[in-house]
Write a protein that holds these residues in place. Structure first.
Motif, PDB file in Angstrom:
ATOM      1  N   LYS A 173       0.846  -1.189   0.000  1.00 12.75           N
ATOM      2  CA  LYS A 173       0.000   0.000   0.000  1.00 12.75           C
ATOM      3  C   LYS A 173       0.884   1.243   0.000  1.00 12.75           C
ATOM      4  CE  LYS A 173      -3.385   2.381   2.829  1.00 12.75           C
ATOM      5  NZ  LYS A 173      -3.998   2.473   4.137  1.00 12.75           N
ATOM      6  N   LEU A 174       0.463   2.270  -0.733  1.00 11.63           N
ATOM      7  CA  LEU A 174       1.131   3.564  -0.726  1.00 11.63           C
ATOM      8  C   LEU A 174       0.134   4.581  -0.211  1.00 11.63           C
ATOM      9  CD1 LEU A 174       3.879   4.825  -1.597  1.00 11.63           C
ATOM     10  CD2 LEU A 174       2.733   5.532  -3.685  1.00 11.63           C
ATOM     11  N   SER A 175       0.511   5.341   0.789  1.00  6.81           N
ATOM     12  CA  SER A 175      -0.399   6.344   1.352  1.00  6.81           C
ATOM     13  C   SER A 175       0.292   7.695   1.401  1.00  6.81           C
ATOM     14  CB  SER A 175      -0.859   5.918   2.753  1.00  6.81           C
ATOM     15  OG  SER A 175       0.251   5.673   3.584  1.00  6.81           O
ATOM     16  N   SER A 176      -0.527   8.755   1.324  1.00  9.49           N
ATOM     17  CA  SER A 176       0.018  10.114   1.333  1.00  9.49           C
ATOM     18  C   SER A 176      -0.965  11.088   1.967  1.00  9.49           C
ATOM     19  CB  SER A 176       0.339  10.577  -0.082  1.00  9.49           C
ATOM     20  OG  SER A 176      -0.846  10.705  -0.827  1.00  9.49           O
ATOM     21  N   PRO A 177      -0.852  11.305   3.243  1.00 12.10           N
ATOM     22  CA  PRO A 177      -1.720  12.310   3.852  1.00 12.10           C
ATOM     23  C   PRO A 177      -1.169  13.695   3.541  1.00 12.10           C
ATOM     24  CG  PRO A 177      -0.343  11.291   5.512  1.00 12.10           C
ATOM     25  CD  PRO A 177      -0.018  10.633   4.208  1.00 12.10           C
ATOM     26  N   PRO A 178      -1.953  14.743   3.378  1.00  8.25           N
ATOM     27  CA  PRO A 178      -3.409  14.730   3.327  1.00  8.25           C
ATOM     28  C   PRO A 178      -3.893  14.331   1.938  1.00  8.25           C
ATOM     29  CG  PRO A 178      -2.630  16.969   3.066  1.00  8.25           C
ATOM     30  CD  PRO A 178      -1.405  16.103   3.268  1.00  8.25           C
ATOM     31  N   GLU A 179      -5.145  13.922   1.865  1.00  6.90           N
ATOM     32  CA  GLU A 179      -5.692  13.477   0.590  1.00  6.90           C
ATOM     33  C   GLU A 179      -6.179  14.631  -0.274  1.00  6.90           C
ATOM     34  OE1 GLU A 179      -8.596  10.517   1.507  1.00  6.90           O
ATOM     35  OE2 GLU A 179      -7.105   9.155   2.327  1.00  6.90           O
ATOM     36  N   THR A 180      -6.418  15.792   0.322  1.00  7.34           N
ATOM     37  CA  THR A 180      -6.869  16.962  -0.423  1.00  7.34           C
ATOM     38  C   THR A 180      -5.922  18.125  -0.163  1.00  7.34           C
ATOM     39  OG1 THR A 180      -9.166  16.223  -0.210  1.00  7.34           O
ATOM     40  CG2 THR A 180      -8.812  18.521  -0.823  1.00  7.34           C
ATOM     41  N   SER A 212       6.747  19.493  -1.713  1.00  7.52           N
ATOM     42  CA  SER A 212       6.883  18.039  -1.740  1.00  7.52           C
ATOM     43  C   SER A 212       5.766  17.398  -0.933  1.00  7.52           C
ATOM     44  CB  SER A 212       8.247  17.618  -1.192  1.00  7.52           C
ATOM     45  OG  SER A 212       8.387  18.057   0.141  1.00  7.52           O
ATOM     46  N   ILE A 213       5.631  16.102  -1.115  1.00  7.92           N
ATOM     47  CA  ILE A 213       4.610  15.339  -0.411  1.00  7.92           C
ATOM     48  C   ILE A 213       5.289  14.079   0.149  1.00  7.92           C
ATOM     49  CG2 ILE A 213       3.864  14.073  -2.451  1.00  7.92           C
ATOM     50  CD1 ILE A 213       0.973  14.379  -1.454  1.00  7.92           C
ATOM     51  N   THR A 214       4.880  13.670   1.322  1.00 10.68           N
ATOM     52  CA  THR A 214       5.443  12.476   1.942  1.00 10.68           C
ATOM     53  C   THR A 214       4.542  11.288   1.651  1.00 10.68           C
ATOM     54  OG1 THR A 214       6.419  13.798   3.705  1.00 10.68           O
ATOM     55  CG2 THR A 214       6.175  11.456   4.129  1.00 10.68           C
ATOM     56  N   VAL A 215       5.140  10.220   1.162  1.00  9.00           N
ATOM     57  CA  VAL A 215       4.395   8.988   0.902  1.00  9.00           C
ATOM     58  C   VAL A 215       5.009   7.870   1.728  1.00  9.00           C
ATOM     59  CG1 VAL A 215       3.648   9.641  -1.409  1.00  9.00           C
ATOM     60  CG2 VAL A 215       5.772   8.379  -1.137  1.00  9.00           C
ATOM     61  N   LYS A 216       4.169   6.954   2.131  1.00 11.82           N
ATOM     62  CA  LYS A 216       4.615   5.810   2.932  1.00 11.82           C
ATOM     63  C   LYS A 216       4.204   4.542   2.201  1.00 11.82           C
ATOM     64  CE  LYS A 216       4.184   3.791   7.536  1.00 11.82           C
ATOM     65  NZ  LYS A 216       3.553   3.950   8.856  1.00 11.82           N
ATOM     66  N   ILE A 217       5.186   3.693   1.920  1.00  9.46           N
ATOM     67  CA  ILE A 217       4.901   2.410   1.295  1.00  9.46           C
ATOM     68  C   ILE A 217       4.945   1.352   2.394  1.00  9.46           C
ATOM     69  CG2 ILE A 217       7.309   2.041   0.591  1.00  9.46           C
ATOM     70  CD1 ILE A 217       6.167   0.641  -1.943  1.00  9.46           C
ATOM     71  N   THR A 271      12.029  -1.499  -3.489  1.00 12.17           N
ATOM     72  CA  THR A 271      11.572  -0.310  -4.195  1.00 12.17           C
ATOM     73  C   THR A 271      12.733   0.673  -4.230  1.00 12.17           C
ATOM     74  OG1 THR A 271       9.797   1.321  -4.393  1.00 12.17           O
ATOM     75  CG2 THR A 271      10.639   0.888  -2.173  1.00 12.17           C
ATOM     76  N   GLY A 272      12.551   1.745  -4.954  1.00  6.64           N
ATOM     77  CA  GLY A 272      13.609   2.743  -5.072  1.00  6.64           C
ATOM     78  C   GLY A 272      13.068   4.139  -4.904  1.00  6.64           C
ATOM     79  N   LEU A 273      13.875   5.106  -5.304  1.00  7.98           N
ATOM     80  CA  LEU A 273      13.472   6.502  -5.196  1.00  7.98           C
ATOM     81  C   LEU A 273      12.603   6.948  -6.372  1.00  7.98           C
ATOM     82  CD1 LEU A 273      16.826   8.084  -3.964  1.00  7.98           C
ATOM     83  CD2 LEU A 273      14.785   7.544  -2.625  1.00  7.98           C
ATOM     84  N   HIS A 274      12.642   6.213  -7.478  1.00  8.06           N
ATOM     85  CA  HIS A 274      11.906   6.616  -8.670  1.00  8.06           C
ATOM     86  C   HIS A 274      10.406   6.649  -8.417  1.00  8.06           C
ATOM     87  CE1 HIS A 274      10.009   6.320 -12.633  1.00  8.06           C
ATOM     88  NE2 HIS A 274      10.992   7.112 -12.976  1.00  8.06           N
ATOM     89  N   TYR A 275       9.732   7.615  -9.013  1.00 11.40           N
ATOM     90  CA  TYR A 275       8.286   7.743  -8.936  1.00 11.40           C
ATOM     91  C   TYR A 275       7.823   8.587 -10.109  1.00 11.40           C
ATOM     92  CZ  TYR A 275       8.986  12.520  -7.243  1.00 11.40           C
ATOM     93  OH  TYR A 275       9.343  13.842  -7.138  1.00 11.40           O
ATOM     94  N   SER A 322       7.583  -0.937   6.570  1.00 13.08           N
ATOM     95  CA  SER A 322       7.224   0.220   5.760  1.00 13.08           C
ATOM     96  C   SER A 322       8.423   1.149   5.633  1.00 13.08           C
ATOM     97  CB  SER A 322       6.032   0.959   6.380  1.00 13.08           C
ATOM     98  OG  SER A 322       6.386   1.465   7.651  1.00 13.08           O
ATOM     99  N   GLU A 323       8.326   2.059   4.694  1.00 13.55           N
ATOM    100  CA  GLU A 323       9.369   3.061   4.463  1.00 13.55           C
ATOM    101  C   GLU A 323       8.680   4.342   4.002  1.00 13.55           C
ATOM    102  OE1 GLU A 323      13.013   4.404   4.816  1.00 13.55           O
ATOM    103  OE2 GLU A 323      12.764   2.236   4.922  1.00 13.55           O
ATOM    104  N   THR A 324       9.208   5.471   4.437  1.00 13.30           N
ATOM    105  CA  THR A 324       8.639   6.773   4.088  1.00 13.30           C
ATOM    106  C   THR A 324       9.584   7.501   3.148  1.00 13.30           C
ATOM    107  OG1 THR A 324       7.535   6.868   6.235  1.00 13.30           O
ATOM    108  CG2 THR A 324       7.765   8.932   5.055  1.00 13.30           C
ATOM    109  N   PHE A 325       9.008   8.129   2.115  1.00 12.78           N
ATOM    110  CA  PHE A 325       9.778   8.883   1.125  1.00 12.78           C
ATOM    111  C   PHE A 325       9.165  10.271   0.959  1.00 12.78           C
ATOM    112  CE2 PHE A 325      10.049   4.420  -0.058  1.00 12.78           C
ATOM    113  CZ  PHE A 325      11.408   4.237  -0.280  1.00 12.78           C
ATOM    114  N   THR A 326      10.014  11.266   0.720  1.00 18.38           N
ATOM    115  CA  THR A 326       9.542  12.611   0.401  1.00 18.38           C
ATOM    116  C   THR A 326       9.680  12.781  -1.108  1.00 18.38           C
ATOM    117  OG1 THR A 326      10.226  13.439   2.550  1.00 18.38           O
ATOM    118  CG2 THR A 326       9.883  15.070   0.812  1.00 18.38           C
TER     119      THR A 326
END
Length: 159
Positions: free
Chosen positions: A45-52, A61-66, A76-80, A112-116
């Motif tokens: 799962k990939l999540s990114s608060p806030p949704e709006t 930037s936005i923080t996502v957590k896989i 996984t890597g840094l690519h997105y 899990s891991e968090t990426f900016t």
């Protein structure tokens, strides 16, 4: 005495062989009445608060957590990429020519891991609509299967 011992040992083996369910598996009835294991909670799962987000206050930037909810170690890597939902399909709006270092992270089961992730506001014209961050990952059997998997986190930009 020997037959009683064999009977007791057989009973222990039969009762002890029952497979117990893991805590994140749920058994659900399907239309045929057969019980099936729900695999929804057993995925990456990939999540990114806030949704709006507001277009006028869009962050750099936005923080996502896989999160790896599988029984397998994933990499996984840094690519997105960044995509926008237009005309009933996802369109890649990521800036061309961006260089992202090729580093890999191994995420163990239930880890899990968090990426900016930069939103590249100076290179992407964001308008109101639905967007998503798309990341790819591979499973430990990649050398055999050569399968790449994608996971995404959606967010909405409002005016």
């Amino acid at each position: 005495m020997g037959k009683l011992s064999i009977l007791i040992i057989s009973a222990i083996l039969i009762l002890g062989c029952g497979q117990s369910k893991s805590n994140n598996e749920v058994t659900l009835p399907n239309d045929s009445g057969i019980q099936v294991v729900d695999s929804i909670s057993r995925m990456v799962k990939l999540s990114s608060p806030p949704e709006t987000l507001k277009a006028s206050a869009l962050p750099d930037s936005i923080t996502v957590k896989i999160t790896n909810n599988t029984n397998d170690t994933i990499t996984t890597g840094l690519h997105y990429s960044i995509e926008r939902f237009e005309a009933d399909r996802w369109k890649d709006v990521s800036p061309k020519g961006i260089v992202i270092p090729d580093l890999g992270w191994r995420i163990v089961p239930n880890g899990s891991e968090t990426f900016t992730k930069k939103l590249y506001k100076d290179r992407i014209h964001y308008t109101a609509g639905k967007y998503r961050i798309l990341k790819d990952y591979i499973k430990s059997d990649y050398q055999k299967t050569r399968e790449n998997f994608n996971v995404s986190a959606e967010f909405i930009i409002e005016e």
